[in-house]
Design a protein around this motif. Structure first.
Motif, mmCIF file in Angstrom:
data_model
loop_
_atom_site.group_PDB
_atom_site.id
_atom_site.type_symbol
_atom_site.label_atom_id
_atom_site.label_comp_id
_atom_site.label_asym_id
_atom_site.label_seq_id
_atom_site.Cartn_x
_atom_site.Cartn_y
_atom_site.Cartn_z
ATOM 1 N N ARG A 1 -7.442 -3.710 11.925
ATOM 2 C CA ARG A 1 -8.120 -2.906 12.241
ATOM 3 C C ARG A 1 -8.668 -1.580 12.237
ATOM 4 N N LEU A 2 -7.262 -1.329 12.065
ATOM 5 C CA LEU A 2 -7.171 0.021 11.698
ATOM 6 C C LEU A 2 -7.952 0.463 9.899
ATOM 7 N N ILE A 3 -7.148 -0.113 9.756
ATOM 8 C CA ILE A 3 -7.889 -0.019 7.647
ATOM 9 C C ILE A 3 -9.548 0.048 8.032
ATOM 10 N N ASN A 4 -10.249 -1.441 8.230
ATOM 11 C CA ASN A 4 -11.138 -1.312 8.383
ATOM 12 C C ASN A 4 -12.348 -0.028 9.232
ATOM 13 N N ARG A 5 -11.394 -0.045 9.859
ATOM 14 C CA ARG A 5 -12.593 1.619 10.723
ATOM 15 C C ARG A 5 -12.591 2.686 9.899
ATOM 16 N N ASP A 6 -11.823 2.373 8.836
ATOM 17 C CA ASP A 6 -11.894 3.697 8.256
ATOM 18 C C ASP A 6 -10.989 4.511 8.424
ATOM 19 N N VAL A 7 -9.695 4.132 9.286
ATOM 20 C CA VAL A 7 -8.439 4.778 9.589
ATOM 21 C C VAL A 7 -8.099 4.735 8.425
ATOM 22 N N PRO A 8 -7.295 6.258 7.624
ATOM 23 C CA PRO A 8 -6.906 7.076 6.846
ATOM 24 C C PRO A 8 -5.209 6.187 6.493
ATOM 25 N N GLN A 9 -5.324 5.589 5.190
ATOM 26 C CA GLN A 9 -4.183 5.145 5.701
ATOM 27 C C GLN A 9 -2.700 5.523 6.634
ATOM 28 N N GLU A 10 -2.400 6.550 5.800
ATOM 29 C CA GLU A 10 -1.447 7.619 6.263
ATOM 30 C C GLU A 10 -1.526 7.794 7.570
ATOM 31 N N VAL A 11 -2.201 7.990 8.269
ATOM 32 C CA VAL A 11 -2.523 7.408 9.947
ATOM 33 C C VAL A 11 -2.312 6.086 9.995
ATOM 34 N N VAL A 12 -1.924 5.320 9.325
ATOM 35 C CA VAL A 12 -2.247 3.598 9.597
ATOM 36 C C VAL A 12 -0.435 3.370 10.103
ATOM 37 N N ARG A 13 0.432 4.711 8.306
ATOM 38 C CA ARG A 13 1.225 4.177 7.882
ATOM 39 C C ARG A 13 2.363 4.636 9.403
ATOM 40 N N ARG A 14 1.784 5.883 9.928
ATOM 41 C CA ARG A 14 2.584 6.481 11.037
ATOM 42 C C ARG A 14 2.671 5.534 12.316
ATOM 43 N N ILE A 15 1.520 5.738 12.796
ATOM 44 C CA ILE A 15 1.038 4.454 13.718
ATOM 45 C C ILE A 15 1.940 3.549 13.891
ATOM 46 N N LEU A 16 1.881 2.890 12.826
ATOM 47 C CA LEU A 16 3.383 1.830 12.358
ATOM 48 C C LEU A 16 4.715 1.470 12.519
ATOM 49 N N ASP A 17 4.588 3.489 11.667
ATOM 50 C CA ASP A 17 6.443 3.808 12.012
ATOM 51 C C ASP A 17 6.287 3.335 10.996
ATOM 52 N N HIS A 18 5.573 3.454 9.325
ATOM 53 C CA HIS A 18 5.964 2.127 8.201
ATOM 54 C C HIS A 18 7.108 3.389 7.835
ATOM 55 N N ASP A 19 8.757 3.264 6.468
ATOM 56 C CA ASP A 19 8.945 3.923 5.992
ATOM 57 C C ASP A 19 8.834 3.901 4.835
ATOM 58 N N SER A 20 7.836 3.091 3.959
ATOM 59 C CA SER A 20 7.369 2.466 2.865
ATOM 60 C C SER A 20 5.431 3.131 2.796
#
Length: 504
Positions: free
Chosen positions: A338-357
Motif C-alpha cells: 500500500r505504501l509503495i502504491n501511494r507513492d511513498v518513497p522506497q527509502e521511507v518504506v524501508r524505514r517504516i518496515l525496518d528492513h536491513d536491506s
C-alpha cells in the motif's frame, strides 16, 4: 541432641538455593551440586530451553540423532554460542537440524566418514547430490546448505577444530535456484472487510483486536507485536506518536509512526491492564492464564489460532466468493504494498518496515505497477512533432496500450522518453529518437530535454564555425524537434496549465 541431628536425612536436599531440575516424568528433584545451568544442559542429548531461561515457541533442541561424538560436540558448542549471542531458539534449532541431516549422511554405509578432516570439498559435492535427491531445490534444501556453511565458518573462526579442510565450503553457485516470490499482500476487497469496525468488534478478546490493528497499521511481525513492552509509545519534538518495539530479527529497537487513534487504543488497553495487574506489567500483551505477575507475554501461536476463529466468524471472502486464509505476516506485506502504491518513497518504506536491506523493500516496489500506470495516464504525452498523444484509460485498447508501453520501458528505455514502436519491429532510424515518429515523451523529462537542447546548440555553433555543414544539418533536425517538444510540454508549467504528478 547433636548438632548434626537437625540435618535432613538426605544432605543433598539441604538449602533452598540448590538449583532444581524438571524431569521428563514431571517429577522435580534437587541437583546435587550448584553447577551452572548451561553445564547441566550441555551434557544432555536434549536441551530443555526453559531450564536455560529461554522462552520460545520450541521447547527443546535435539542432538540425539547425531551419531558421531566429535560432530555432536561441535554442534553443541555452535548452538550454545549462537544462543548466548541472542540468536532465536528457532534459528539455533534449525542449525542443529541441518547438522543432524549431514551427520546421517556421513554415517551412511556408502560414506562412513569418521573424522572431521575427511569432510572436504569432494565430500560436499556428494552431499549436494544427496540433498538434491531428497529435497530438489525446496526451501529446506537451501536452508541446510546455508546453516552448514555458517557451521563451518564458526569452526574456523573460533578454532574449535583446526583439522577442518579449508576447501570445506559451499559456493554461491552450489545453491539451488531460488524462486523469488513477490510479497503476499491481501487484496483491497479483503482488507476492506477485515478493517470494518463491525468485523474488528467480533474479536472475543479485546487484546487480540488491538494486536490485529497494530499488525495492519504498523506492519510489525507477530512475534515482535506480542512481545511489545508496556511502555511502547514515544513522541517526537512535535508530539507525534511512535510505536517503539524490538525487532527480534535484526536485534535492534525500532520506531514506527502511528496515528492518534491507535495511540488512544493502546492507552485504553494499558488502563485495562492496570485493573488486573495494579503493580504493572512489563509487556503490553500479557498471557491471560497462568500469569499471576503479568510478566509472560502472549504466545503468537495462541493468537494465530484465535485469528483463525475470528476469520470464520467474520465470514471474510475474496473476489471469487471463497473464504480467505490470512496469516499475520500478510498484514506486513499489505502495508508495504500500500505504501509503495501511494507513492511513498522506497527509502521511507524501508524505514517504516525496518528492513536491513534495500533489496527486501524492492520486492514491494515491484508491485507498484498501478502507481506507474496512474502517472502515465495522468501525464500529458506528446510525440516528436509536439502533438498530444491520446490514451483513453478506460478504452478497449487501454490494457494493450499499457502493456506495450511497459515493454517499451523495459526493452527500449531512453534517457528522455519512451519508444512507441512495437517491440516486434526494428527501428528504421539511424539517428536519435528525436527524429523518430514513434517517439513519445512527458513533462517529467523536461529537464533532460532542456539540457540536450543546450548541448545541441553548442554542437551546432561549433560546427558552423568550422564549416561542418553536414554536422549542422544532422543536428538542426533534432534541435527543431526539441524546440517543438519543449514548447508543448511547457504549457503544463504555465499558470492554469494541468498539474502533472512527479513520477519520481
Amino acid at each position: 541432641m547433636s548438632e548434626t541431628s537437625h540435618m535432613p536425612a538426605d544432605p543433598e536436599k539441604a538449602g533452598p538455593e540448590r538449583p532444581r531440575l524438571q524431569l521428563h516424568t514431571g517429577q522435580r528433584v534437587e541437583e546435587p551440586t550448584p553447577r551452572n545451568v548451561w553445564d547441566i544442559e550441555y551434557d544432555r542429548e536434549v536441551w530443555r530451553l526453559r531450564e536455560l531461561g529461554i522462552r520460545a515457541r520450541i521447547a527443546h533442541i535435539l542432538f540425539d540423532r547425531i551419531p558421531q561424538p566429535w560432530l555432536k560436540d561441535l554442534a553443541k558448542r555452535w548452538a550454545r554460542w549462537r544462543l548466548s549471542t541472542g540468536l532465536g531458539a528457532e534459528s539455533a534449532a534449525s542449525g542443529t537440524r541441518a547438522i543432524t541431516h549431514f551427520a546421517q549422511f556421513l554415517a551412511s554405509p556408502a560414506v562412513r566418514v569418521v573424522r572431521l578432516d575427511q569432510v572436504d570439498r569432494p565430500l560436499l559435492e556428494r552431499y549436494l547430490a544427496h540433498l538434491h535427491a531428497d529435497y530438489a531445490g525446496r526451501v529446506v534444501h537451501r536452508n541446510f546448505m546455508g546453516q552448514l556453511n555458517l557451521f563451518f565458518l564458526a569452526i574456523r573462526q573460533h578454532r574449535w577444530n583446526d583439522t577442518l579442510p579449508a576447501s570445506t565450503v559451499f559456493f554461491p553457485e552450489d545453491f539451488p535456484r531460488y524462486d523469488e516470490r513477490l510479497p503476499r499482500a491481501l487484496s483491497e476487497p479483503v482488507m476492506t472487510q477485515l478493517e470494518q469496525p463491525s468485523n474488528l468488534d467480533r474479536w472475543k478478546t479485546p487484546a487480540y483486536r488491538l494486536v490485529t490493528l497494530i499488525l495492519m497499521r504498523c506492519g510489525l511481525r507477530i512475534t515482535d507485536t506480542v512481545r511489545l513492552p508496556h511502555d511502547c509509545i514515544v513522541h517526537d519534538a512535535d508530539s507525534a506518536p511512535y510505536l517503539r518495539y524490538l525487532n527480534h530479527k535484526m536485534k535492534r529497537e525500532a520506531l514506527v509512526p502511528i496515528d492518534e487513534e491507535l495511540e488512544r487504543e493502546i492507552r485504553d488497553h494499558q488502563r485495562h491492564l492496570r485493573d488486573r495487574w495494579p503493580h504493572g506489567t512489563p509487556v503490553l500483551f500479557p498471557r491471560s492464564l497462568k500469569n499471576a505477575d503479568g510478566h509472560e507475554p502472549t504466545d503468537d501461536n495462541v493468537y494465530r489460532r484465535a485469528m483463525h476463529q475470528w476469520l470464520k466468524a467474520c465470514d471474510v471472502r475474496d473476489e471469487h466468493g471463497r473464504l480467505v486464509k490470512v496469516t499475520p505476516h500478510q498484514f506486513r506485506h499489505t502495508l508495504g504494498t500500500r505504501l509503495i502504491n501511494r507513492d511513498v518513497p522506497q527509502e521511507v518504506v524501508r524505514r517504516i518496515l525496518d528492513h536491513d536491506s534495500h533489496m527486501m523493500t524492492a520486492h514491494y516496489a515491484r508491485l507498484s505497477d498501478t502507481t506507474i500506470r496512474r502517472h502515465w495516464e495522468q501525464a500529458r504525452k506528446v510525440d516528436v512533432t509536439g502533438q498530444t498523444v491520446a490514451l483513453d484509460p478506460e478504452g478497449p485498447l487501454a490494457e494493450a496500450s499499457w502493456a506495450k508501453q511497459r515493454l517499451g520501458r523495459v526493452t527500449q528505455a531512453l534517457p528522455n522518453g519512451f519508444c512507441g514502436l512495437p517491440v516486434q519491429k526494428s527501428c528504421p532510424h539511424a539517428n536519435a529518437c528525436l527524429t523518430c515518429p514513434m517517439f513519445v515523451t512527458t513533462p517529467e523529462f523536461l529537464p533532460q530535454h532542456r539540457q540536450q537542447r543546450q548541448q545541441l546548440l553548442q554542437i551546432v555553433s561549433a560546427a558552423e564555425a568550422r564549416g561542418q555543414l553536414r554536422v549542422v544539418e544532422m543536428n538542426q533536425q533534432a534541435l527543431g524537434s526539441l524546440d517543438r517538444i519543449i514548447t508543448a510540454l511547457e504549457e503544463d508549467e504555465a499558470p492554469g496549465g494541468a498539474e502533472v504528478a512527479d513520477a519520481g
